[in-house]
Design an enzyme around this catalytic site. Structure first.
Site, short mmCIF file in Angstrom:
data_model
loop_
_atom_site.label_atom_id
_atom_site.label_comp_id
_atom_site.label_asym_id
_atom_site.label_seq_id
_atom_site.Cartn_x
_atom_site.Cartn_y
_atom_site.Cartn_z
N LYS A 26 0.89 -1.26 -0.12
CA LYS A 26 -0.07 0.07 -0.08
C LYS A 26 1.06 1.30 0.12
O LYS A 26 2.27 1.27 0.40
CB LYS A 26 -0.85 -0.09 1.18
CG LYS A 26 -1.88 -1.14 1.22
CD LYS A 26 -2.80 -1.23 2.38
CE LYS A 26 -3.98 -2.20 2.17
NZ LYS A 26 -4.72 -2.13 3.62
N TYR A 66 -12.54 -2.50 -3.50
CA TYR A 66 -13.09 -2.52 -2.09
C TYR A 66 -14.76 -2.47 -2.15
O TYR A 66 -15.19 -1.92 -1.36
CB TYR A 66 -12.65 -1.49 -1.25
CG TYR A 66 -10.99 -1.69 -0.52
CD1 TYR A 66 -10.64 -2.74 -0.03
CD2 TYR A 66 -10.27 -0.84 -0.82
CE1 TYR A 66 -9.64 -3.15 0.49
CE2 TYR A 66 -8.95 -1.04 -0.17
CZ TYR A 66 -8.73 -2.12 0.38
OH TYR A 66 -7.27 -2.40 0.95
N PHE A 74 -15.40 4.31 7.54
CA PHE A 74 -13.98 4.37 6.99
C PHE A 74 -13.73 4.55 5.66
O PHE A 74 -12.28 4.78 5.23
CB PHE A 74 -13.00 3.49 7.72
CG PHE A 74 -13.20 2.02 7.70
CD1 PHE A 74 -12.72 1.67 6.14
CD2 PHE A 74 -14.08 1.23 8.25
CE1 PHE A 74 -13.00 0.25 5.98
CE2 PHE A 74 -14.22 -0.30 7.92
CZ PHE A 74 -13.68 -0.78 6.85
N ARG A 102 -2.40 -14.93 4.18
CA ARG A 102 -3.21 -13.79 4.94
C ARG A 102 -2.61 -14.22 6.36
O ARG A 102 -2.48 -13.06 7.28
CB ARG A 102 -4.59 -14.51 5.03
CG ARG A 102 -5.40 -13.92 3.95
CD ARG A 102 -5.86 -12.75 3.96
NE ARG A 102 -6.51 -12.00 5.09
CZ ARG A 102 -7.41 -10.90 5.03
NH1 ARG A 102 -7.02 -10.15 3.91
NH2 ARG A 102 -7.91 -10.68 6.06
N THR A 108 -6.06 -7.51 10.38
CA THR A 108 -6.26 -6.13 9.76
C THR A 108 -5.67 -5.19 10.84
O THR A 108 -5.25 -4.22 10.11
CB THR A 108 -7.64 -5.92 9.54
OG1 THR A 108 -8.24 -7.01 8.63
CG2 THR A 108 -8.08 -4.66 8.68
N ARG A 119 2.21 -7.00 9.02
CA ARG A 119 1.50 -5.92 9.51
C ARG A 119 2.00 -5.55 11.10
O ARG A 119 2.17 -4.50 11.54
CB ARG A 119 0.18 -6.05 9.73
CG ARG A 119 -0.38 -5.98 8.37
CD ARG A 119 -1.86 -6.19 8.05
NE ARG A 119 -2.61 -5.73 6.88
CZ ARG A 119 -3.78 -6.38 6.44
NH1 ARG A 119 -4.74 -7.20 7.07
NH2 ARG A 119 -4.09 -5.85 5.28
N ASN A 129 -1.89 0.26 7.35
CA ASN A 129 -1.31 -1.17 7.51
C ASN A 129 -0.53 -2.15 6.58
O ASN A 129 -0.41 -3.27 6.46
CB ASN A 129 -2.44 -2.28 8.11
CG ASN A 129 -3.59 -2.23 7.03
OD1 ASN A 129 -3.49 -1.95 5.82
ND2 ASN A 129 -4.76 -3.12 7.35
N HIS A 132 -1.75 -5.56 1.34
CA HIS A 132 -3.24 -6.13 1.19
C HIS A 132 -2.72 -7.61 0.89
O HIS A 132 -1.98 -7.87 0.10
CB HIS A 132 -3.73 -5.30 -0.01
CG HIS A 132 -4.88 -6.05 -0.30
ND1 HIS A 132 -6.27 -5.99 0.21
CD2 HIS A 132 -5.04 -7.01 -1.47
CE1 HIS A 132 -7.35 -6.94 -0.40
NE2 HIS A 132 -6.34 -7.47 -1.42
N GLU A 143 -9.71 -10.18 -7.72
CA GLU A 143 -8.61 -9.16 -7.55
C GLU A 143 -7.68 -9.25 -8.69
O GLU A 143 -7.20 -8.29 -9.22
CB GLU A 143 -8.19 -9.09 -6.17
CG GLU A 143 -9.11 -8.77 -4.98
CD GLU A 143 -9.01 -8.97 -3.66
OE1 GLU A 143 -7.47 -9.16 -3.60
OE2 GLU A 143 -9.55 -8.89 -2.79
N1 UDP Z 1 -9.76 -0.41 7.35
C1 UDP Z 1 -9.72 0.86 7.95
N2 UDP Z 1 -10.39 0.66 9.16
C2 UDP Z 1 -11.08 -0.25 9.58
C3 UDP Z 1 -11.13 -1.37 8.97
C4 UDP Z 1 -10.32 -1.52 7.63
O1 UDP Z 1 -8.93 1.83 7.65
O2 UDP Z 1 -11.84 -0.12 10.63
C5 UDP Z 1 -8.73 -0.53 6.03
C6 UDP Z 1 -7.82 -1.15 6.07
O3 UDP Z 1 -6.55 -0.51 5.44
C7 UDP Z 1 -7.74 -2.50 5.54
C8 UDP Z 1 -8.85 -2.20 4.55
O4 UDP Z 1 -9.57 -1.18 5.00
O5 UDP Z 1 -6.60 -3.32 5.24
C9 UDP Z 1 -9.67 -3.46 4.09
O6 UDP Z 1 -10.31 -3.75 4.98
P1 UDP Z 1 -10.80 -5.28 5.41
O7 UDP Z 1 -11.75 -5.51 6.24
O8 UDP Z 1 -10.96 -6.14 3.82
O9 UDP Z 1 -9.37 -5.90 5.99
P2 UDP Z 1 -7.90 -6.71 5.30
O10 UDP Z 1 -8.53 -7.70 4.35
O11 UDP Z 1 -7.23 -5.79 4.51
O12 UDP Z 1 -7.38 -7.34 6.48
MG MG Z 2 -9.99 -7.49 2.99
#
Ligand code: UDP
Ligand code: MG
Length: 167
Positions: A26, A66, A74, A102, A108, A119, A129, A132, A143
């Protein structure tokens, strides 16, 4: 068939499936010069890079990427963050890579991520974070198609393939 099935083999842990996933460094990861360290995590695990590009992401691409999050509170901040600078988009290949990547990326929220995950090691706030990783085989396929032309993904033989797995 939703799962990208490239080859099947058997490891000591049972049958394994070679698959592909979408990984992105990112904008905060690029700005902080973490690209190399993040790539290194996947290389040293033994996974194979099959596609990579540096790009400035458009809001349209991001809203498709997304699409399940566009109603979240957010989301506007997430768009600002993800379009704030270049992203490194990659496709990596290996047995069960969606699940494993993952785990390598971690929770996350970096505050809840286990030590040793990307992370946890490189970030402390959910809004920045660093990386991705696709969260399912279906998501990975979607994706990869969204971010890459099929012709830009290479099928190539890694010389250690028969040493790192039975595939
Ligand atoms: N995110 C955020 N605040 C939140 C949850 C998510 O800023 O409360 C952002 C964060 O960058 C995250 C992305 O949105 O990686 C996508 O969210 P997701 O739940 O898909 O998490 P990921 O798959 O990236 O772990
Ligand atoms: Mg995700």
């Amino acid at each position: 068939m939703t799962r990208l099935l490239i080859a099947r083999g058997h490891s000591l842990g049972g049958p394994c499936v070679k698959e592909r996933t979408f990984i992105a460094v990112k904008p905060d990861g690029v700005q902080r010069r973490l690209i190399g360290q993040i790539i290194h995590r996947f290389e040293r695990r033994g996974f194979k890079l099959v596609g990579m590009k540096l790009l400035q992401v458009s809001k349209d691409l991001l809203s498709e990427h997304y699409c399940q999050l566009t109603k979240k509170p957010f989301y506007p901040d997430l768009v600002d963050y993800m379009t704030s600078g270049p992203v490194v988009a990659m496709v990596w290949e290996g047995p069960d890579i969606v699940k494993t990547s993952r785990m390598m990326v971690g929770h996350t929220n970096p505050a809840e991520a286990h030590a040793g995950t990307i992370r946890a090691d490189f970030s402390f706030h959910i809004s920045r974070n660093v990386v991705h990783a696709s969260d399912s085989t279906e998501g990975a396929q979607r994706e990869i198609q969204l971010w890459f032309d099929g012709k830009d993904l290479l099928n190539w033989d890694c010389i250690d393939q028969s040493v790192t797995s039975e595939l």
